[in-house]
Structure formats: structure tokens, C-alpha cells
Design a protein around this motif. Structure first.
Motif, mmCIF file in Angstrom:
data_model
loop_
_atom_site.group_PDB
_atom_site.id
_atom_site.type_symbol
_atom_site.label_atom_id
_atom_site.label_comp_id
_atom_site.label_asym_id
_atom_site.label_seq_id
_atom_site.Cartn_x
_atom_site.Cartn_y
_atom_site.Cartn_z
ATOM 1 N N ASN A 184 0.707 -1.127 0.094
ATOM 2 C CA ASN A 184 0.005 0.227 0.090
ATOM 3 C C ASN A 184 0.660 1.315 0.122
ATOM 4 O O ASN A 184 2.023 1.136 -0.278
ATOM 5 C CB ASN A 184 -0.672 0.228 1.049
ATOM 6 C CG ASN A 184 -2.018 0.905 1.161
ATOM 7 O OD1 ASN A 184 -2.443 1.447 0.308
ATOM 8 N ND2 ASN A 184 -3.681 0.235 1.837
ATOM 9 N N HIS A 185 0.375 2.523 -0.033
ATOM 10 C CA HIS A 185 1.191 3.905 0.160
ATOM 11 C C HIS A 185 1.703 3.079 1.496
ATOM 12 O O HIS A 185 1.485 2.540 2.729
ATOM 13 C CB HIS A 185 0.215 4.647 -0.040
ATOM 14 C CG HIS A 185 -0.235 5.386 -1.120
ATOM 15 N ND1 HIS A 185 0.302 5.367 -2.101
ATOM 16 C CD2 HIS A 185 -1.194 4.578 -2.384
ATOM 17 C CE1 HIS A 185 -0.092 5.785 -3.243
ATOM 18 N NE2 HIS A 185 -0.932 5.911 -3.263
ATOM 19 N N SER A 186 2.309 4.657 2.397
ATOM 20 C CA SER A 186 2.595 4.768 4.047
ATOM 21 C C SER A 186 2.622 4.616 5.089
ATOM 22 O O SER A 186 0.807 4.527 4.519
ATOM 23 C CB SER A 186 3.783 6.042 3.486
ATOM 24 O OG SER A 186 2.903 6.941 3.922
ATOM 25 N N ALA A 197 -4.810 5.055 0.596
ATOM 26 C CA ALA A 197 -4.560 4.430 0.960
ATOM 27 C C ALA A 197 -5.508 2.728 1.759
ATOM 28 O O ALA A 197 -5.679 2.121 1.947
ATOM 29 C CB ALA A 197 -3.701 5.156 1.991
ATOM 30 N N GLU A 221 6.745 3.895 1.517
ATOM 31 C CA GLU A 221 7.268 4.851 0.883
ATOM 32 C C GLU A 221 7.374 5.067 0.086
ATOM 33 O O GLU A 221 6.814 4.227 -0.678
ATOM 34 C CB GLU A 221 8.585 5.501 1.843
ATOM 35 C CG GLU A 221 8.978 5.745 3.334
ATOM 36 C CD GLU A 221 7.872 6.094 4.188
ATOM 37 O OE1 GLU A 221 7.434 7.340 2.841
ATOM 38 O OE2 GLU A 221 7.374 6.074 5.007
ATOM 39 N N ASP A 222 6.371 5.911 -0.262
ATOM 40 C CA ASP A 222 6.404 6.370 -2.096
ATOM 41 C C ASP A 222 7.862 6.681 -2.744
ATOM 42 O O ASP A 222 8.014 7.725 -3.269
ATOM 43 C CB ASP A 222 5.445 7.311 -2.041
ATOM 44 C CG ASP A 222 4.360 7.078 -2.006
ATOM 45 O OD1 ASP A 222 3.825 5.954 -0.913
ATOM 46 O OD2 ASP A 222 3.182 7.927 -1.802
ATOM 47 N N ASN A 248 1.618 1.748 -5.476
ATOM 48 C CA ASN A 248 2.422 2.309 -5.085
ATOM 49 C C ASN A 248 3.003 2.625 -6.100
ATOM 50 O O ASN A 248 4.544 2.016 -6.540
ATOM 51 C CB ASN A 248 3.332 2.595 -3.386
ATOM 52 C CG ASN A 248 4.072 3.007 -2.867
ATOM 53 O OD1 ASN A 248 4.474 3.874 -4.277
ATOM 54 N ND2 ASN A 248 3.846 3.453 -2.109
ATOM 55 N N SER A 250 5.296 4.655 -7.414
ATOM 56 C CA SER A 250 6.720 5.058 -7.290
ATOM 57 C C SER A 250 7.816 3.221 -6.439
ATOM 58 O O SER A 250 8.646 3.938 -6.597
ATOM 59 C CB SER A 250 7.018 6.616 -5.633
ATOM 60 O OG SER A 250 5.928 7.911 -6.308
#
Length: 371
Positions: A184-186, A197, A221-222, A248, A250
Motif C-alpha cells: 500500500n501507500h505509506s 490507501a 514509502e513512496d 504505489n 513510486s
């Protein structure tokens, strides 16, 4: 350079009539309008945009409020912006990008109070997003690209995350995967209440439960480094994982890099599916990423069209619409290997591969080397 007075003389009307044709402030007969427009065309008259705005009490500007960090805009995010910009331009409006987030409320209040914007689009929406209240308080029409926790009374367009995640999980389970990890995202995005998220976290748990499988979500983290760390954490908790679902963009290239660093083939050892991704990003990877393709351009366009209906008609009609991402299968997903080297789908042999014992030993050796 031709002036409004020149247009009025050539069309044999008053200057105020030319102004009314430009601004629509008063009704003008079709015959008179055509004379004025013909004179403007003959003189190549370019009306002053700010003057038109002052006369009509419109700036012809809509703001896209999109918080940004040092990463800037990725290809997938850019699709939202370009879709919105094209729709605004087609309607005779300018789209201005403003990096106003939930911590910039004083700046947003100043911007809205100065009446520089006819309306605003909000992106990166949190479940409890204070920007909504500020714009409502000042009376600026708004549309969300995303949703708050309770979006009743608000116009929005958003991705249908429930269906998107369900389709992605169904794809992997249909290939035979049973140990799927969601990146997932952060953790900060989850804590801050970032809508996508949280919605995908819950949708993933529900989709896995629907197949009788245990969900495992890893925040990342992205960044590429975040993707590498997420895969390390995933293997620590689920050394038998065979598939990674990621939202994600990034981090996804770090995910692929970490898998390669551990000597694991994609999709031979681990399948990877990227969610809310543009085709441009998916094709950059090797192998190209199987992806749930983002409808970003369409959402940007629909959001602007909805906003301009609020601005122009001021009818208060609420528009709420969800669009799912569409599965596009490329080279990063396939059936998991078995000890016999055949696919779990039973449709034929997979390409030669080490058995699971050898793969596990290879993973442990890679971990020792990295330590």
C-alpha cells in the motif's frame, strides 16, 4: 491592434453592445451578435480576458488543488491533470494547478476569498479533508476527485476501489495464487486518512476473505527504496508468498528490483500486479507490468465538466460517479510454480524452474548475502 471601439464603429453599434456580446451580461439579438462577431473577425480583435472577467464577475479560471512533494507528478497523476486541463480549455476556462494541501488552509482561504477562482477541484482527498469546509465557507463551487468519509451533498468522481481491488485479486487467485501480499501507500498516509490507501486496505481484506485467504498488507514509502523495504518485510512475514499486488507507483520499481536482487524471477517465482497505473508506467518495467489501468484522464474530464455545471448553472445538482480501473494483462503475472514445475492451474507445464525448496533456499541465501 484593434480595440473595442474599433469593433463598435465597424459593426455600427455602441461599445456597451460589444461588451454585452463578449460577456453575456445582457441579452443581444442574434442579428446584432452576428454583426459584432463579424467585425471582431475582420479586425482580428482579441478581447482582454481580465476585462471580460471583471465585466462578468468571472475569472474564467478553475483551480486544481493538488498537494505535491519533491517527487512531483508521475505519469499516472499527470493523466488526471491533462484530462482536466483539456476539458477546461474546451469550455473556455483556464486550469491553474495549486499545491494546496490540508496543512495550507490559510493560503487556501486567501486564494478563495480573493475570488480568483470560479471553482475548485480537490485531489489527494482525505476522509476528513478540511479544505472542503474552507471552500464551502467562502462559497467557492467545488468537486472532489476522490471522496471524503461522508460525501453526501458533495459532487465527486473517484476510482471504484472495491471493484478494482476485487478484480485484481480475482486475477491472481484465478492463476492459482494463494499467498498474496498487498503493498500500500505509506503508514503516514494511512494515519493521515488518505482515502485511496484506506479504501484499498479494506477492499483487499474483503476480497481475500471472499476467497477464504488470509490478507497481508505492507505499507511502503513512496519511493523505490520504500518498495525494496516493503518486499523485505513481506518475505519476513510470508516467506511463501507468490504474488504481490501494489498500489504505489513510486515503489513498484523498487519491488521489482528487490525481487531480482533475491534471485527471483517475475512472474516465474513471484507475480506482480500494479494498481491505478498508466500504460506508460506499466510498459517501462521489464517485464511489462500487468496493471489495473487508471481512468485518470476520464476522471479529470468528468470532474471539470461537473464543476463548470455548478459554476455556470449554479443549480446545486450533485453528481457522484465511480469508475473502476481496467485489468490489462502483460508480462508480470502468471501461475505460480509447483515442485513438479507445472502450473497450479493444471493447463500444462510451466517453463523449467527450481522447486519451492530450492527457491526458499535461494531466498535465504540472498538474505544472508544482503545482511
Amino acid at each position: 491592434m484593434a480595440t473595442m471601439q474599433d469593433v463598435a464603429r465597424l459593426a455600427r453599434v455602441s461599445v456597451s453592445t460589444v461588451s454585452y456580446v463578449l460577456t453575456g451580461a445582457r441579452p443581444i439579438s442574434q442579428a446584432t451578435r452576428e454583426k459584432v462577431l463579424a467585425a471582431m473577425a475582420e479586425l482580428d480583435y482579441q478581447p482582454h480576458a481580465m476585462a471580460r472577467g471583471l465585466a462578468s464577475r468571472r475569472s474564467r479560471i478553475v483551480g486544481l488543488l493538488l498537494p505535491m512533494d519533491e517527487r512531483g507528478l508521475g505519469a499516472t497523476e499527470t493523466a488526471f491533470v491533462t484530462g482536466a486541463a483539456a476539458a477546461a480549455s474546451a469550455a473556455g476556462y483556464h486550469l491553474v494547478l495549486s499545491p494546496v494541501g490540508v496543512n495550507d488552509l490559510d493560503e487556501l482561504r486567501r486564494l478563495a476569498s480573493q475570488r480568483m477562482l470560479d471553482g475548485a477541484l480537490l485531489m489527494e482527498v482525505q476522509l476528513a479533508d478540511p479544505r472542503v469546509a474552507v471552500l464551502q465557507e467562502v462559497g467557492v463551487p467545488l468537486v472532489l476527485i476522490g471522496r471524503t468519509e461522508d460525501p453526501s451533498g458533495l459532487s465527486y468522481v473517484d476510482i471504484d476501489f472495491d471493484r478494482t481491488v476485487r478484480d485484481a485479486v480475482d486475477h491472481l487467485v484465478g492463476l492459482g495464487h494463494r499467498r498474496i501480499v498487498y503493498v500500500n501507500h505509506s503508514a503516514a498516509a494511512l494515519t493521515d486518512g488518505y482515502g485511496p490507501a484506506l479504501r484499498t486496505r479494506d477492499a483487499f481484506a474483503a476480497a481475500m476473505a471472499g476467497h477464504g485467504l488470509a490478507p497481508l498488507m505492507i505499507p511502503a514509502e513512496d519511493s523505490a527504496a520504500g518498495g525494496r523495504a516493503a518486499i523485505a518485510a513481506a518475505f519476513a512475514q510470508a516467506p511463501d508468498l507468490t504474488a504481490v499486488l501494489a498500489m504505489n507507483e513510486s515503489a513498484v520499481f523498487g519491488i521489482l528490483g528487490e525481487l531480482a536482487g533475491r534471485g527471483l524471477a517475475v512472474p516465474g517465482d513471484v507475480s506482480v500486479v500494479s494498481m491505478v497505473t498508466s500504460p506508460q508506467v506499466a510498459e517501462l518495467a521489464a517485464p511489462a507490468l500487468t496493471a489495473m489501468t487508471s481512468p485518470g484522464s476520464a476522471l479529470g474530464r468528468i470532474a471539470v465538466e461537473t464543476l463548470l455545471r455548478h459554476v455556470d448553472a449554479d443549480n446545486g445538482e450533485i453528481h457522484q460517479q465511480l469508475l473502476p480501473c481496467v485489468l490489462e494483462v502483460r508480462g508480470s503475472s502468471g501461475p505460480p510454480r509447483t515442485a513438479a514445475g507445472t502450473s497450479t492451474t493444471g493447463v500444462g507445464p510451466a517453463r523449467p524452474a527450481p522447486d519451492r525448496t530450492e527457491v526458499t533456499a535461494r531466498r535465504r541465501a540472498a538474505t544472508r548475502r544482503r545482511a
